[in-house]
Design a protein around this motif. Sequence first.
Motif, PDB file in Angstrom:
ATOM      1  N   ASN A 226       0.849  -1.195   0.000  1.00  0.00           N
ATOM      2  CA  ASN A 226       0.000   0.000   0.000  1.00  0.00           C
ATOM      3  C   ASN A 226       0.886   1.249   0.000  1.00  0.00           C
ATOM      4  OD1 ASN A 226       0.921   0.305   2.621  1.00  0.00           O
ATOM      5  ND2 ASN A 226      -1.077   0.038   3.600  1.00  0.00           N
ATOM      6  N   GLY A 227       0.264   2.415   0.040  1.00  0.00           N
ATOM      7  CA  GLY A 227       1.015   3.660  -0.063  1.00  0.00           C
ATOM      8  C   GLY A 227       2.015   3.848   1.061  1.00  0.00           C
ATOM      9  N   GLU A 228       1.619   3.504   2.285  1.00  0.00           N
ATOM     10  CA  GLU A 228       2.522   3.695   3.415  1.00  0.00           C
ATOM     11  C   GLU A 228       3.721   2.763   3.338  1.00  0.00           C
ATOM     12  OE1 GLU A 228       2.428   4.344   8.230  1.00  0.00           O
ATOM     13  OE2 GLU A 228       0.805   3.207   7.301  1.00  0.00           O
ATOM     14  N   ILE A 229       3.474   1.505   2.989  1.00  0.00           N
ATOM     15  CA  ILE A 229       4.584   0.570   2.854  1.00  0.00           C
ATOM     16  C   ILE A 229       5.541   1.042   1.766  1.00  0.00           C
ATOM     17  CG2 ILE A 229       5.173  -1.759   2.072  1.00  0.00           C
ATOM     18  CD1 ILE A 229       2.766  -2.792   3.617  1.00  0.00           C
ATOM     19  N   ARG A 230       5.005   1.493   0.636  1.00  0.00           N
ATOM     20  CA  ARG A 230       5.858   2.008  -0.439  1.00  0.00           C
ATOM     21  C   ARG A 230       6.733   3.155   0.056  1.00  0.00           C
ATOM     22  NH1 ARG A 230       6.360   6.122  -3.998  1.00  0.00           N
ATOM     23  NH2 ARG A 230       7.051   5.611  -6.117  1.00  0.00           N
ATOM     24  N   ASP A 231       6.125   4.105   0.763  1.00  0.00           N
ATOM     25  CA  ASP A 231       6.874   5.270   1.233  1.00  0.00           C
ATOM     26  C   ASP A 231       7.967   4.877   2.217  1.00  0.00           C
ATOM     27  OD1 ASP A 231       5.309   6.881  -0.342  1.00  0.00           O
ATOM     28  OD2 ASP A 231       4.009   7.561   1.300  1.00  0.00           O
ATOM     29  N   ARG A 232       7.684   3.917   3.088  1.00  0.00           N
ATOM     30  CA  ARG A 232       8.689   3.526   4.076  1.00  0.00           C
ATOM     31  C   ARG A 232       9.868   2.801   3.411  1.00  0.00           C
ATOM     32  NH1 ARG A 232       5.452   6.166   5.988  1.00  0.00           N
ATOM     33  NH2 ARG A 232       6.950   7.601   5.036  1.00  0.00           N
ATOM     34  N   TYR A 233       9.598   2.019   2.358  1.00  0.00           N
ATOM     35  CA  TYR A 233      10.716   1.386   1.661  1.00  0.00           C
ATOM     36  C   TYR A 233      11.562   2.424   0.939  1.00  0.00           C
ATOM     37  CZ  TYR A 233       9.033  -3.259   2.741  1.00  0.00           C
ATOM     38  OH  TYR A 233       8.647  -4.388   3.419  1.00  0.00           O
ATOM     39  N   LEU A 234      10.933   3.461   0.446  1.00  0.00           N
ATOM     40  CA  LEU A 234      11.710   4.554  -0.160  1.00  0.00           C
ATOM     41  C   LEU A 234      12.586   5.223   0.898  1.00  0.00           C
ATOM     42  CD1 LEU A 234       9.043   6.113  -2.552  1.00  0.00           C
ATOM     43  CD2 LEU A 234      11.063   4.798  -3.195  1.00  0.00           C
ATOM     44  N   ASP A 235      12.041   5.370   2.122  1.00  0.00           N
ATOM     45  CA  ASP A 235      12.849   5.914   3.221  1.00  0.00           C
ATOM     46  C   ASP A 235      14.047   5.016   3.504  1.00  0.00           C
ATOM     47  OD1 ASP A 235      11.051   7.999   3.514  1.00  0.00           O
ATOM     48  OD2 ASP A 235       9.996   7.097   5.216  1.00  0.00           O
ATOM     49  N   LEU A 236      13.799   3.704   3.564  1.00  0.00           N
ATOM     50  CA  LEU A 236      14.892   2.769   3.823  1.00  0.00           C
ATOM     51  C   LEU A 236      15.942   2.824   2.716  1.00  0.00           C
ATOM     52  CD1 LEU A 236      13.096  -0.432   5.206  1.00  0.00           C
ATOM     53  CD2 LEU A 236      14.432   1.260   6.482  1.00  0.00           C
ATOM     54  N   HIS A 237      15.492   3.018   1.493  1.00  0.00           N
ATOM     55  CA  HIS A 237      16.429   3.128   0.377  1.00  0.00           C
ATOM     56  C   HIS A 237      17.330   4.349   0.562  1.00  0.00           C
ATOM     57  CE1 HIS A 237      18.114   2.933  -3.606  1.00  0.00           C
ATOM     58  NE2 HIS A 237      17.592   4.109  -3.928  1.00  0.00           N
ATOM     59  N   LEU A 238      16.744   5.466   0.948  1.00  0.00           N
ATOM     60  CA  LEU A 238      17.535   6.679   1.170  1.00  0.00           C
ATOM     61  C   LEU A 238      18.503   6.511   2.339  1.00  0.00           C
ATOM     62  CD1 LEU A 238      14.780   9.413   0.652  1.00  0.00           C
ATOM     63  CD2 LEU A 238      16.631   8.796  -0.918  1.00  0.00           C
ATOM     64  N   MET A 239      18.131   5.666   3.293  1.00  0.00           N
ATOM     65  CA  MET A 239      19.001   5.387   4.439  1.00  0.00           C
ATOM     66  C   MET A 239      20.099   4.385   4.108  1.00  0.00           C
ATOM     67  SD  MET A 239      15.962   5.067   7.297  1.00  0.00           S
ATOM     68  CE  MET A 239      17.012   4.202   8.483  1.00  0.00           C
ATOM     69  N   GLY A 240      20.019   3.741   2.940  1.00  0.00           N
ATOM     70  CA  GLY A 240      20.996   2.730   2.552  1.00  0.00           C
ATOM     71  C   GLY A 240      20.655   1.336   3.026  1.00  0.00           C
ATOM     72  N   ASN A 241      19.407   1.124   3.471  1.00  0.00           N
ATOM     73  CA  ASN A 241      18.988  -0.189   3.961  1.00  0.00           C
ATOM     74  C   ASN A 241      18.029  -0.931   3.035  1.00  0.00           C
ATOM     75  OD1 ASN A 241      19.381   1.358   6.937  1.00  0.00           O
ATOM     76  ND2 ASN A 241      20.117  -0.752   6.813  1.00  0.00           N
ATOM     77  N   ALA A 242      17.732  -0.383   1.893  1.00  0.00           N
ATOM     78  CA  ALA A 242      16.896  -1.075   0.908  1.00  0.00           C
ATOM     79  C   ALA A 242      17.505  -0.844  -0.472  1.00  0.00           C
ATOM     80  CB  ALA A 242      15.454  -0.583   0.953  1.00  0.00           C
ATOM     81  N   HIS A 243      17.500  -1.887  -1.274  1.00  0.00           N
ATOM     82  CA  HIS A 243      18.193  -1.841  -2.559  1.00  0.00           C
ATOM     83  C   HIS A 243      17.348  -2.496  -3.646  1.00  0.00           C
ATOM     84  CE1 HIS A 243      21.833  -0.635  -0.431  1.00  0.00           C
ATOM     85  NE2 HIS A 243      21.588  -1.619   0.424  1.00  0.00           N
ATOM     86  N   SER A 244      17.602  -2.069  -4.857  1.00  0.00           N
ATOM     87  CA  SER A 244      16.915  -2.653  -6.014  1.00  0.00           C
ATOM     88  C   SER A 244      17.937  -3.156  -7.018  1.00  0.00           C
ATOM     89  CB  SER A 244      15.998  -1.628  -6.684  1.00  0.00           C
ATOM     90  OG  SER A 244      16.737  -0.494  -7.147  1.00  0.00           O
ATOM     91  N   LEU A 245      17.512  -4.142  -7.776  1.00  0.00           N
ATOM     92  CA  LEU A 245      18.291  -4.636  -8.905  1.00  0.00           C
ATOM     93  C   LEU A 245      17.371  -4.616 -10.113  1.00  0.00           C
ATOM     94  CD1 LEU A 245      20.839  -7.502  -9.003  1.00  0.00           C
ATOM     95  CD2 LEU A 245      19.030  -7.456 -10.718  1.00  0.00           C
ATOM     96  N   GLU A 246      17.790  -3.873 -11.141  1.00  0.00           N
ATOM     97  CA  GLU A 246      16.942  -3.677 -12.318  1.00  0.00           C
ATOM     98  C   GLU A 246      17.460  -4.482 -13.500  1.00  0.00           C
ATOM     99  OE1 GLU A 246      17.195  -0.181  -9.635  1.00  0.00           O
ATOM    100  OE2 GLU A 246      18.715  -0.957 -11.042  1.00  0.00           O
ATOM    101  N   VAL A 247      16.540  -4.992 -14.288  1.00  0.00           N
ATOM    102  CA  VAL A 247      16.869  -5.699 -15.523  1.00  0.00           C
ATOM    103  C   VAL A 247      16.240  -4.924 -16.674  1.00  0.00           C
ATOM    104  CG1 VAL A 247      16.618  -7.838 -16.832  1.00  0.00           C
ATOM    105  CG2 VAL A 247      16.973  -7.930 -14.363  1.00  0.00           C
TER     106      VAL A 247
END
Length: 210
Positions: A83-104
């Motif tokens: 949901n929207g809140e979960i999405r926003d919190r993962y974006l926060d974690l990404h900015l903190m360096g604790n969430a990462h993506s791998l794109e193809v």
Amino acid sequence: MSLTADLLLHAYSAGVFPMAEHRDDPEVFWVDPKRRGILPLNGFRISRSLAKRIRNGGFEVTVNRDFGAVVDGCADRAETWINGEIRDRYLDLHLMGNAHSLEVWQDGVLAGGTYGVSLGGAFFGESMFSRRRDASKVALAYLTDRLVQAGYRLCDTQFLTPHLASLGGIEVTRARYQALLREALKTDADFTRPAVPGPQLLLQRMTQTS
């Protein structure tokens, strides 16, 4: 209790993760499965057809180039727990360096990808998506190699799906998962450190470790 990035990290360290019933549901609940899916880092299965796709598919693989687009790609389905809140919190974690993506990428278009949360030597795979054939399998192959090269000890997939099982995923008890998690959290790993290998090097390394 409002969902914060720090609360998320604490939850992952305790072995639980958040979900919503659907994208429009504002409520978030915590999940602690009795049986947990993991992807053994030395047990990824590359079939002949997947190896051929990796060699000849014309894919470009990147890391953290478009985290938000990967999360949105994972949520772009009929039913989603993001949901929207979960999405926003993962974006926060990404900015903190604790969430990462791998794109193809294929032909300059985002064809698939995966993302997750990093804590110590544990990587908590959240979701993956594919818009072109085998793109999510390619993403998981590169993800597994990256986790090995970066020094991770655990790749958590939350649940075991037939798709993950076909690639080497297994299921463990909650107690076994907690033991693996405790050991992994004692280790330091850096998701961003390894270079993205070419197809031949990837396949060579994964053949040696599988």
